[in-house]
Each structure stands twice: as structure tokens, then as C-alpha cells.
Design a protein around this motif. Structure first.
Motif, PDB file in Angstrom:
ATOM      1  N   GLY A  79     -98.035  32.682  69.332  1.00 47.12           N
ATOM      2  CA  GLY A  79     -97.722  33.789  70.245  1.00 47.12           C
ATOM      3  C   GLY A  79     -97.480  34.934  69.551  1.00 47.12           C
ATOM      4  N   SER A  80     -97.993  35.079  68.049  1.00 47.28           N
ATOM      5  CA  SER A  80     -97.865  36.368  67.358  1.00 47.28           C
ATOM      6  C   SER A  80     -98.944  37.348  67.972  1.00 47.28           C
ATOM      7  CB  SER A  80     -98.557  35.873  65.914  1.00 47.28           C
ATOM      8  OG  SER A  80     -99.820  35.481  65.724  1.00 47.28           O
ATOM      9  N   LEU A  81     -98.932  38.492  67.244  1.00 46.75           N
ATOM     10  CA  LEU A  81     -99.725  39.703  67.836  1.00 46.75           C
ATOM     11  C   LEU A  81    -101.273  39.307  67.485  1.00 46.75           C
ATOM     12  CD1 LEU A  81    -100.409  42.440  69.154  1.00 46.75           C
ATOM     13  CD2 LEU A  81     -99.601  43.530  66.884  1.00 46.75           C
ATOM     14  N   ALA A  82    -101.366  38.889  66.073  1.00 42.09           N
ATOM     15  CA  ALA A  82    -102.678  38.560  65.719  1.00 42.09           C
ATOM     16  C   ALA A  82    -103.366  37.335  66.562  1.00 42.09           C
ATOM     17  CB  ALA A  82    -102.519  38.160  63.928  1.00 42.09           C
ATOM     18  N   ALA A  83    -102.612  36.197  66.864  1.00 42.81           N
ATOM     19  CA  ALA A  83    -102.984  35.424  67.611  1.00 42.81           C
ATOM     20  C   ALA A  83    -103.497  35.932  69.061  1.00 42.81           C
ATOM     21  CB  ALA A  83    -102.243  34.151  67.986  1.00 42.81           C
ATOM     22  N   ARG A  84    -102.684  36.923  69.581  1.00 49.01           N
ATOM     23  CA  ARG A  84    -102.856  37.265  70.840  1.00 49.01           C
ATOM     24  C   ARG A  84    -104.116  38.204  70.913  1.00 49.01           C
ATOM     25  NH1 ARG A  84     -97.607  38.472  71.156  1.00 49.01           N
ATOM     26  NH2 ARG A  84     -97.807  40.644  71.204  1.00 49.01           N
ATOM     27  N   VAL A  85    -104.289  39.186  70.032  1.00 50.31           N
ATOM     28  CA  VAL A  85    -105.360  39.892  69.798  1.00 50.31           C
ATOM     29  C   VAL A  85    -106.715  39.202  69.599  1.00 50.31           C
ATOM     30  CG1 VAL A  85    -106.320  41.849  68.544  1.00 50.31           C
ATOM     31  CG2 VAL A  85    -103.905  41.992  69.344  1.00 50.31           C
ATOM     32  N   SER A  86    -106.744  38.282  68.737  1.00 49.16           N
ATOM     33  CA  SER A  86    -107.834  37.470  67.972  1.00 49.16           C
ATOM     34  C   SER A  86    -108.338  36.586  69.049  1.00 49.16           C
ATOM     35  CB  SER A  86    -107.581  36.769  66.950  1.00 49.16           C
ATOM     36  OG  SER A  86    -107.167  37.704  65.778  1.00 49.16           O
ATOM     37  N   GLY A  87    -107.606  36.125  70.206  1.00 45.94           N
ATOM     38  CA  GLY A  87    -107.842  35.303  71.273  1.00 45.94           C
ATOM     39  C   GLY A  87    -108.220  33.991  70.381  1.00 45.94           C
ATOM     40  N   ARG A  88    -109.543  33.593  71.061  1.00 46.28           N
ATOM     41  CA  ARG A  88    -110.048  32.172  70.406  1.00 46.28           C
ATOM     42  C   ARG A  88    -110.774  32.237  69.086  1.00 46.28           C
ATOM     43  NH1 ARG A  88    -111.594  27.829  73.556  1.00 46.28           N
ATOM     44  NH2 ARG A  88    -113.245  27.512  72.327  1.00 46.28           N
ATOM     45  N   ARG A  89    -110.827  33.535  68.577  1.00 49.15           N
ATOM     46  CA  ARG A  89    -111.316  33.703  67.043  1.00 49.15           C
ATOM     47  C   ARG A  89    -110.071  33.623  66.015  1.00 49.15           C
ATOM     48  NH1 ARG A  89    -113.971  37.001  70.381  1.00 49.15           N
ATOM     49  NH2 ARG A  89    -112.791  38.844  69.603  1.00 49.15           N
TER      50      ARG A  89
END
Length: 156
Positions: free
Chosen positions: A116-126
Motif C-alpha cells: 500500500g506504499s506510495l512507491a508500490a501504488r505509483v509503480s503498479g505492476r513494476r
């Protein structure tokens, strides 16, 4: 752990070309040996244990499975699991087993990625931690908080 809201998201990418999940790295357990305590470490990979023994000869290294720890109940003041829980087929059982070897009032410290982190949300599947099939589960702060029975807590 029974009776909690522990809700990790299972990994489901069947198209991954990565090798099957292997040993998730060394997990250390114990208290600070500089203070006269016992320090023990566990891994399921003999190769990783060999590397660990070369780096930390004073640690009591053991080959084993986090789902069936080879330590007595209430053996440790502190238990750590660095980037391990997401690799395990049964995080509930692992959490219970880690808690079993803790003395009353002891500390369980673990790290894992935050889906749920910002990095995970912005990166999506990447997102760099979407490594299937090595990571069997993905956790968020809410799912980790739901897994922490009193008096345990989750720190940011």
C-alpha cells in the motif's frame, strides 16, 4: 494467527518466469550477545548458513524451518525476521511459531514490503517487490495491524 484479521494478499501471477521460491535469507533470533545473551540464527538453506557462519561465527546457526522452529517455548527476548514473512506458504503459522519462542514481554521485529506504499501504488505492476513466485504474499499496514494481537503493535 487464529482469531485475527490477518489478511495478506496472495501472489497470483502464474505467468512469471522466475524460479520457484527458495530460501528467504537468514532470520536472526536472540538478544544482544554483547550483553551476555545468546544469539541464534536460522535458515532453511545450507548454502546461506555457510555464508552466515563465515560472517558471524559467534552466532548459533541452525538449519530449520520457520514453520517448525527448533527452539523451546519462550527461548528468546527478541525475535527478528527480515524480509521473510512474504516468502512463506503460511504466514499465520509462521507468526504463531515466532511468537511461541518469545519470552513474555519479548519483541518480535519483522520487515516486509508495503503493497500500500506510495512507491508500490505509483509503480503498479513494476513495483520492485512484485517478484513472483518468490513473494507468496503481499502485506500492507492495515493487514499487518490486523495481524498483531494485543499487546503487540505495528510501528511504521
Amino acid at each position: 494467527m487464529e482469531g485475527t484479521d490477518f489478511d495478506p494478499a496472495p501472489a497470483t501471477d502464474s505467468d512469471s518466469d522466475r524460479a520457484p521460491a527458495g530460501a528467504p535469507g537468514v532470520t536472526g533470533r536472540g538478544c544482544d550477545e554483547r550483553a551476555g545473551g545468546r544469539v541464534a540464527g536460522l535458515d532453511c538453506s545450507e548454502r546461506m548458513l555457510g555464508r552466515a557462519r563465515r560472517k558471524s561465527a559467534s552466532v548459533e546457526w541452525t538449519r530449520g524451518d520457520v514453520l517448525s522452529l527448533p527452539f523451546a517455548d519462550a527461548s528468546f527476548d527478541a525475535v527478528t525476521a527480515w524480509d521473510v514473512i512474504e516468502h512463506l506458504p503460511d504466514p499465520h503459522a509462521a507468526a504463531g511459531e515466532l511468537a511461541r519462542v518469545l519470552r513474555p514481554g519479548g519483541r518480535l521485529v519483522l520487515t516486509t514490503g508495503d503493497v500500500g506504499s506510495l512507491a508500490a501504488r505509483v509503480s503498479g505492476r513494476r513495483w520492485h517487490l512484485y517478484t513472483l513466485p518468490e513473494h507468496l504474499f503481499f502485506f500492507s499496514r492495515p493487514s499487518m495491524k490486523g495481524s498483531a494481537p494485543p499487546p503487540w503493535g505495528v510501528a511504521p
